[in-house]
Design a protein around this motif. Structure first.
Motif, PDB file in Angstrom:
ATOM      1  N   TYR A  18      -1.042 -30.018 -17.026  1.00 24.20           N
ATOM      2  CA  TYR A  18      -2.068 -30.618 -17.878  1.00 24.20           C
ATOM      3  C   TYR A  18      -3.448 -30.436 -17.243  1.00 24.20           C
ATOM      4  CZ  TYR A  18      -1.419 -34.239 -14.334  1.00 24.20           C
ATOM      5  OH  TYR A  18      -1.312 -34.897 -13.137  1.00 24.20           O
ATOM      6  N   LYS A  19      -4.449 -30.680 -18.086  1.00 23.16           N
ATOM      7  CA  LYS A  19      -5.829 -30.570 -17.625  1.00 23.16           C
ATOM      8  C   LYS A  19      -6.310 -31.970 -17.249  1.00 23.16           C
ATOM      9  CE  LYS A  19      -9.499 -27.402 -18.926  1.00 23.16           C
ATOM     10  NZ  LYS A  19     -10.145 -26.681 -20.048  1.00 23.16           N
ATOM     11  N   ASN A  20      -6.801 -32.114 -16.011  1.00 20.02           N
ATOM     12  CA  ASN A  20      -7.253 -33.432 -15.573  1.00 20.02           C
ATOM     13  C   ASN A  20      -8.698 -33.690 -15.987  1.00 20.02           C
ATOM     14  OD1 ASN A  20      -8.915 -32.125 -13.709  1.00 20.02           O
ATOM     15  ND2 ASN A  20      -7.467 -32.362 -12.018  1.00 20.02           N
ATOM     16  N   THR A  67      -7.096 -22.414 -13.143  1.00 19.75           N
ATOM     17  CA  THR A  67      -6.573 -21.937 -14.428  1.00 19.75           C
ATOM     18  C   THR A  67      -5.144 -22.404 -14.641  1.00 19.75           C
ATOM     19  OG1 THR A  67      -5.674 -19.875 -13.541  1.00 19.75           O
ATOM     20  CG2 THR A  67      -7.991 -19.859 -14.198  1.00 19.75           C
ATOM     21  N   LYS A  68      -4.735 -22.412 -15.910  1.00 19.65           N
ATOM     22  CA  LYS A  68      -3.370 -22.792 -16.259  1.00 19.65           C
ATOM     23  C   LYS A  68      -2.367 -21.779 -15.701  1.00 19.65           C
ATOM     24  CE  LYS A  68      -0.495 -24.099 -20.200  1.00 19.65           C
ATOM     25  NZ  LYS A  68      -0.430 -24.243 -21.684  1.00 19.65           N
ATOM     26  N   LYS A  69      -2.750 -20.505 -15.699  1.00 23.30           N
ATOM     27  CA  LYS A  69      -1.876 -19.447 -15.212  1.00 23.30           C
ATOM     28  C   LYS A  69      -1.577 -19.629 -13.716  1.00 23.30           C
ATOM     29  CE  LYS A  69      -1.400 -14.407 -15.276  1.00 23.30           C
ATOM     30  NZ  LYS A  69      -2.053 -13.113 -15.653  1.00 23.30           N
ATOM     31  N   GLU A  70      -2.590 -19.987 -12.929  1.00 21.51           N
ATOM     32  CA  GLU A  70      -2.410 -20.224 -11.494  1.00 21.51           C
ATOM     33  C   GLU A  70      -1.483 -21.411 -11.261  1.00 21.51           C
ATOM     34  OE1 GLU A  70      -6.353 -20.818 -10.061  1.00 21.51           O
ATOM     35  OE2 GLU A  70      -6.737 -18.689  -9.704  1.00 21.51           O
ATOM     36  N   ALA A  71      -1.653 -22.461 -12.073  1.00 20.39           N
ATOM     37  CA  ALA A  71      -0.822 -23.658 -11.928  1.00 20.39           C
ATOM     38  C   ALA A  71       0.640 -23.341 -12.252  1.00 20.39           C
ATOM     39  CB  ALA A  71      -1.339 -24.761 -12.839  1.00 20.39           C
TER      40      ALA A  71
END
Length: 368
Positions: free
Chosen positions: A4-6, A34-38
């Motif tokens: 998720y985005k904080n 980024t979401k991809k890195e996470a």
């Protein structure tokens, strides 16, 4: 688990990563740009958890960790090695790597560290020794579960160029010994050239280590570089050895012993008896600086090529091999653990040995 985005706009995940020693759940929370890195980091983390290779990132600074490692390591190494390690840790390792967290050190950081050492002008051999210390500390970190892998394994080290070995010919040996004959340290040079002993072994040799009847001596202790301590045993386990002596060496030792006994009698209570073969007129250990000064002066006067004291050992070994002596016998005499190491060190002798071997075999088989 979900990514998720904080509130700060970064992509984050929080997941279970095993159990702590006290039985409570070990949670891992990480955030990325980024979401991809996470997503990638999460998959890698889960893979480590399932394989059982996940290690909780250490908060220790590397400078604190290497001190912990050294505290353990120093009990299994000799005094001189301990001093070398201490020097490299304080002068090179801690200043360049010490402020990083142990868990954050990657192969690229170790490579940059090695590159810094190269730029500083250190020799390839010294850099390899420093790398070995760092690598051993990381191996220990892996062993005690502070790191999942050793980052020092993946670096490229500078090519270790061999130092050109200098040895004297038979004539040059004779000229030097004739010139240095009047020195009280003549026996040290004679022993180096006729036994191949290391300098520390010669300076630590005691009269009780010599068997005049059987014409042998036994290497049992060495003098440390600081000239203040004697180290039991030799440089390695193979360095503790018995060496057969030439008749001339026995003769020179007996003559030298008379000189030492006369000095001992003259000095009386002022004489400090360490039972040393090579010593000052007061009986105390001889410094390497004194040996070097006498050797350098004698080299100039005798007009022979300048070499180091250690090259006297090389000279002894080279002449033995050139005369066809068995490599294993030479290795044992020098205190090497393996004959292959001896052959590697004295590879310059190999071509002539090969030619002599072929000649002997031709004469033996008498082909044609």
């Amino acid at each position: 688990m979900k990514i998720y985005k904080n509130s700060r706009g970064k992509w984050e995940f929080k997941t279970r990563a095993g159990v702590k020693p006290d039985g409570s759940v070990r949670w891992v929370k990480r955030s990325f740009k980024t979401k991809k890195e996470a997503e990638k980091a999460y998959m890698e983390l889960m893979s480590e958890v399932h394989k059982g290779t996940y290690v909780t990132p250490s908060k220790l600074l590397y400078q604190d960790f290497i001190e912990q490692w050294f505290e353990t390591k120093q009990h299994s190494i000799n005094i001189q090695t301990k001093r070398v390690y201490r020097g490299h840790i304080d002068k090179q390792i801690k200043p360049l790597l010490g402020q990083m967290k142990l868990a954050n050190i990657k192969p690229v950081h170790v490579q940059n560290f090695i590159n810094e050492l190269v730029s500083s002008g250190l020799s390839p051999a010294t850099i390899r020794k420093i790398h070995r210390i760092v690598s051993m500390s990381f191996d220990y970190a892996v062993k005690i579960k502070e790191l999942p892998d050793n980052p020092a394994k993946y670096v490229i080290l500078p090519k270790n160029t061999k130092r050109e070995m200098k040895v004297w010919s038979k004539e040059e040996v004779e000229k030097f010994l004739k010139e240095v004959k009047s020195s009280r340290y003549y026996i040290a040079f004679h022993l180096a050239l006729t036994t191949g002993m290391r300098q520390g072994e010669i300076l630590g040799l005691r009269w009780k280590d010599i068997d005049f009847e059987n014409k042998t001596l036994t290497v049992r202790q060495t003098l440390a570089h600081n000239k203040k301590e004697f180290l039991n045993g030799g440089k390695t386990s193979n360095a503790v050895r018995k060496i057969d002596l030439f008749d001339d060496t026995i003769k020179e030792l007996k003559a030298h012993r008379k000189v030492i006994l006369a000095e001992k009698l003259k000095k009386g209570d002022k004489y400090q008896d360490f039972d040393l073969v090579v010593c000052t007129s007061n009986g105390t250990p001889t410094s390497q600086a004194n040996i070097k000064r006498v050797m350098d002066n004698a080299i100039k006067r005798s007009n022979v090529p300048k070499i180091r004291f250690h090259d006297l050992r090389h000279t002894h070994a080279t002449h033995l091999l050139e005369k066809g002596e068995n490599v294993k016998v030479v290795a044992e005499r020098l205190g090497h653990s393996k004959s292959s190491f001896t052959m590697d060190v004295y590879s310059h002798v190999t071509p002539s040995m090969q030619k002599e071997m072929v000649t002997r075999l031709q004469q033996y088989f008498q082909f044609g």
